[in-house]
Motif scaffolding. Structure first.
Motif, PDB file in Angstrom:
ATOM      1  N   MET A 101      12.906  18.652  40.271  1.00 42.90           N
ATOM      2  CA  MET A 101      14.273  18.804  40.773  1.00 42.90           C
ATOM      3  C   MET A 101      14.721  20.263  40.750  1.00 42.90           C
ATOM      4  O   MET A 101      15.500  20.706  41.592  1.00 42.90           O
ATOM      5  CB  MET A 101      15.241  17.958  39.929  1.00 42.90           C
ATOM      6  N   GLU A 102      14.220  21.003  39.745  1.00 46.21           N
ATOM      7  CA  GLU A 102      14.606  22.413  39.645  1.00 46.21           C
ATOM      8  C   GLU A 102      14.103  23.211  40.852  1.00 46.21           C
ATOM      9  O   GLU A 102      14.800  24.090  41.352  1.00 46.21           O
ATOM     10  CB  GLU A 102      14.078  23.021  38.339  1.00 46.21           C
ATOM     11  N   LEU A 148      13.614  22.059  43.864  1.00 45.48           N
ATOM     12  CA  LEU A 148      14.519  21.721  44.964  1.00 45.48           C
ATOM     13  C   LEU A 148      15.842  22.472  44.824  1.00 45.48           C
ATOM     14  O   LEU A 148      16.424  22.922  45.804  1.00 45.48           O
ATOM     15  CB  LEU A 148      14.795  20.212  44.978  1.00 45.48           C
ATOM     16  N   GLY A 149      16.299  22.595  43.584  1.00 51.77           N
ATOM     17  CA  GLY A 149      17.552  23.303  43.325  1.00 51.77           C
ATOM     18  C   GLY A 149      17.490  24.764  43.719  1.00 51.77           C
ATOM     19  O   GLY A 149      18.421  25.293  44.348  1.00 51.77           O
ATOM     20  N   TYR A 202      23.859  17.897  40.941  1.00 50.25           N
ATOM     21  CA  TYR A 202      22.882  16.846  41.216  1.00 50.25           C
ATOM     22  C   TYR A 202      21.425  17.271  41.002  1.00 50.25           C
ATOM     23  O   TYR A 202      20.586  16.435  40.687  1.00 50.25           O
ATOM     24  CB  TYR A 202      23.062  16.318  42.642  1.00 50.25           C
ATOM     25  N   LEU A 203      21.118  18.545  41.197  1.00 49.58           N
ATOM     26  CA  LEU A 203      19.724  18.989  41.055  1.00 49.58           C
ATOM     27  C   LEU A 203      19.447  19.679  39.719  1.00 49.58           C
ATOM     28  O   LEU A 203      18.309  19.704  39.262  1.00 49.58           O
ATOM     29  CB  LEU A 203      19.345  19.924  42.212  1.00 49.58           C
ATOM     30  N   SER A 218      21.735  19.094  36.968  1.00 47.78           N
ATOM     31  CA  SER A 218      22.472  18.306  35.967  1.00 47.78           C
ATOM     32  C   SER A 218      23.453  19.145  35.146  1.00 47.78           C
ATOM     33  O   SER A 218      23.629  18.933  33.945  1.00 47.78           O
ATOM     34  CB  SER A 218      21.489  17.595  35.012  1.00 47.78           C
TER      35      SER A 218
END
Length: 268
Positions: free
Chosen positions: A1-2, A4-5, A33-34, A36
């Motif tokens: 996710m990081e 993507l962030g 969302y990416l 938190s």
């Protein structure tokens, strides 16, 4: 996710560089969302990221004399005051638990995200529709509607303080329609205003600096800055007439997603 962030951070800067506004509306959703990040802290992070990115992006406009300083002062001062006061006094006053209806609880983070999402929907509309007044080349002496410019500055500053968005999608039409600035000058002047009010608004959160992850904030900002530099270079080759509406539809989908998620699937 990081990963993507950070890709999102690059895209945010790229969009800001390409079309002069709108990209910062993605910063809070990316952080929440990416990565938190807590919603209220995300709005503070966004002020710093958007402010620093806009400041870097404004340098080329300053060198090209695309900044109308008188307008920046008239619009910027009330905007800076309202964003600082909002961060310092109003945001801390919002209760953590606002109301409970059945199994649904409206908390401070949910309220901010829903308000932010509504703002995204409004922003998408301004980007999708054809703004003929904004495209017209202004000629002659620049005119001012001082009361409306001051009021717009206060309103945009308050919104910026609440949700951490730069507000370029509100500022640029205001500068074109109310101050009669040419589009290029409106974009350059907008970046200067966004930079000043966002960074000064962030100062209102420094008192809680123990919660701020400066290492993360630095990394995100650097990637966003790389994006705005690339976007500024590409803007000379890519027309924003097609890009802006396309990005508007993306922002619309994101806004509707946040509203649906927070209202109906928050506990899922």
């Amino acid at each position: 996710m990081e990963i993507l962030g950070f890709i999102g951070a690059l895209m945010m800067g790229l969009t800001l560089g390409l079309i002069g506004g709108g990209g910062s509306i993605l910063t809070v959703p990316i952080l929440v969302y990416l990565f938190s990040v807590d919603t209220v802290l995300a709005t503070a992070y966004s002020l710093f990221i958007v402010g620093l990115t806009s400041l870097i992006g404004s340098f080329s406009h300053i060198s090209q004399r695309n900044v109308h300083w008188r307008t920046a002062i008239v619009f910027g001062i009330p905007s800076i005051i309202s964003v600082y006061l909002t961060r310092m006094y109003f945001v801390p006053l919002i209760p953590e638990q606002i109301l409970t209806v059945g199994s649904f609880s409206l908390t401070k983070p949910i309220l901010i995200l829903i308000f932010f999402a509504v703002l995204m929907v409004f922003a998408s509309y301004t980007m999708i529709r054809e703004c003929k007044k904004c495209k017209e080349k202004q000629v002659g002496e620049i005119e001012y509607n001082y009361p409306l410019i001051l009021l717009e500055g206060l309103v945009v500053g308050t919104i910026t303080g609440l949700v951490g968005a730069g507000g370029g999608f509100l500022i640029i039409p205001a500068l074109v329609i109310l101050a009669k600035l040419p589009m290029k000058q409106a974009v350059g002047t907008s970046l200067v205003i966004i930079a000043l009010k966002s960074l000064i608004g962030f100062v209102g959160d420094i008192k809680g600096s123990e919660a701020i992850n400066w290492h993360f904030l630095g990394n995100f900002s650097v990637i966003a800055i790389i994006g705005i530099v690339l976007g500024s270079m590409l803007s000379k080759k890519v027309s924003d007439e097609k890009l802006k509406p396309a990005f508007g539809y993306f922002v619309l989908v994101m806004g509707l997603y946040i509203i649906t998620k927070e209202l109906f699937f928050h506990h899922a």
